[in-house]
Design an enzyme around this catalytic site. Structure first.
Site, PDB file in Angstrom:
ATOM      1  N   HIS A 178      58.271  66.293 -56.839  1.00 11.36           N
ATOM      2  CA  HIS A 178      57.412  65.173 -57.249  1.00 11.36           C
ATOM      3  C   HIS A 178      57.334  65.102 -58.780  1.00 11.36           C
ATOM      4  CE1 HIS A 178      55.080  65.922 -53.261  1.00 11.36           C
ATOM      5  NE2 HIS A 178      55.708  64.775 -53.097  1.00 11.36           N
ATOM      6  N   LYS A 206      49.435  61.951 -42.367  1.00  7.91           N
ATOM      7  CA  LYS A 206      49.842  63.346 -42.181  1.00  7.91           C
ATOM      8  C   LYS A 206      48.668  64.336 -42.127  1.00  7.91           C
ATOM      9  CE  LYS A 206      54.250  62.654 -44.615  1.00  7.91           C
ATOM     10  NZ  LYS A 206      54.880  62.896 -45.933  1.00  7.91           N
ATOM     11  N   ARG A 215      65.408  61.921 -51.002  1.00  7.40           N
ATOM     12  CA  ARG A 215      66.113  63.195 -50.873  1.00  7.40           C
ATOM     13  C   ARG A 215      67.400  62.993 -50.076  1.00  7.40           C
ATOM     14  NH1 ARG A 215      60.631  65.991 -49.239  1.00  7.40           N
ATOM     15  NH2 ARG A 215      60.498  63.850 -48.565  1.00  7.40           N
ATOM     16  N   SER A 217      56.425  69.098 -49.604  1.00 12.32           N
ATOM     17  CA  SER A 217      55.098  69.720 -49.575  1.00 12.32           C
ATOM     18  C   SER A 217      54.953  70.600 -48.335  1.00 12.32           C
ATOM     19  CB  SER A 217      54.004  68.645 -49.555  1.00 12.32           C
ATOM     20  OG  SER A 217      54.051  67.868 -50.720  1.00 12.32           O
TER      21      SER A 217
END
Ligand code: ADP
Length: 161
Positions: free
Chosen positions: A18, A42, A91, A129
């Site tokens: 990030h 999430k 990604r 994360s």
């Protein structure tokens, strides 16, 4: 007209991946707003305030940043902030389908804003994360995954849940 970018995400917690996107986007935006999504789908481990604070401690030296949290539709938030650019990181192929769908939805809801994708730095391609949370929870070393300024705080929280 000033170019205002919004980089939205869960940041649960912020990672080196990030931070790399923040640094790069801050170079081509006059102002970059890092926007922490409050009620992410999430169910975040870190609270909204903790996630904002962890970002704040990680971004020292970047002047044109604002960090805040938001709720509701990104397209509305972007409009409210007079922003024209939505920043997202990409990604691997696994990010693509969701990101593509979100970008098209946001374009429908706010045609004035463009989503700009920055490809991940090759060093952080694997990093998320959730990897940080899993490694820290199990006592592993996260020093290469998160900014040094927040490593201990992240470890302390995750080892005690
Ligand atoms: P979200 O729940 O919105 O996906 P995340 O915090 O997981 O929030 O990610 C925010 C943005 O940062 C997404 O665009 C994601 O693809 C990007 N991102 C996450 N990790 C990396 C990384 N290692 N390299 C580049 N971009 C990343």
């Amino acid at each position: 007209m000033a170019k205002i970018g919004v980089y939205p995400g869960s940041f649960d917690p912020i990672t080196q991946g990030h931070l790399d996107i923040i640094k790069r986007a801050s170079k081509f935006c006059d102002k970059l707003i890092v926007a922490v999504l409050k009620n992410s789908r999430k169910s975040p481990i870190f609270t909204e305030q903790e996630r904002v604070e962890l970002i704040r401690r990680s971004v020292t030296g970047i002047d044109n940043l604002e960090i805040e949290s938001f709720d509701g539709l990104l397209a509305d938030y972007v409009r409210k902030k007079d922003a024209q650019i939505i920043i997202r990181g990409l990604r691997a192929m696994s990010d693509f389908e969701y990101e593509f769908q979100m970008a098209l939805t946001n374009k429908k809801l706010n045609p004035e804003a463009e989503t700009v994708f920055l490809t991940t730095d090759i060093n952080y391609m694997y990093l998320s994360s959730s990897i940080v949370r899993d490694v820290a929870k199990n006592g592993g070393d996260i020093s290469e995954f998160v900014p040094a300024e927040i490593k201990e705080t992240v470890e302390n929280k995750l080892r005690n849940i």
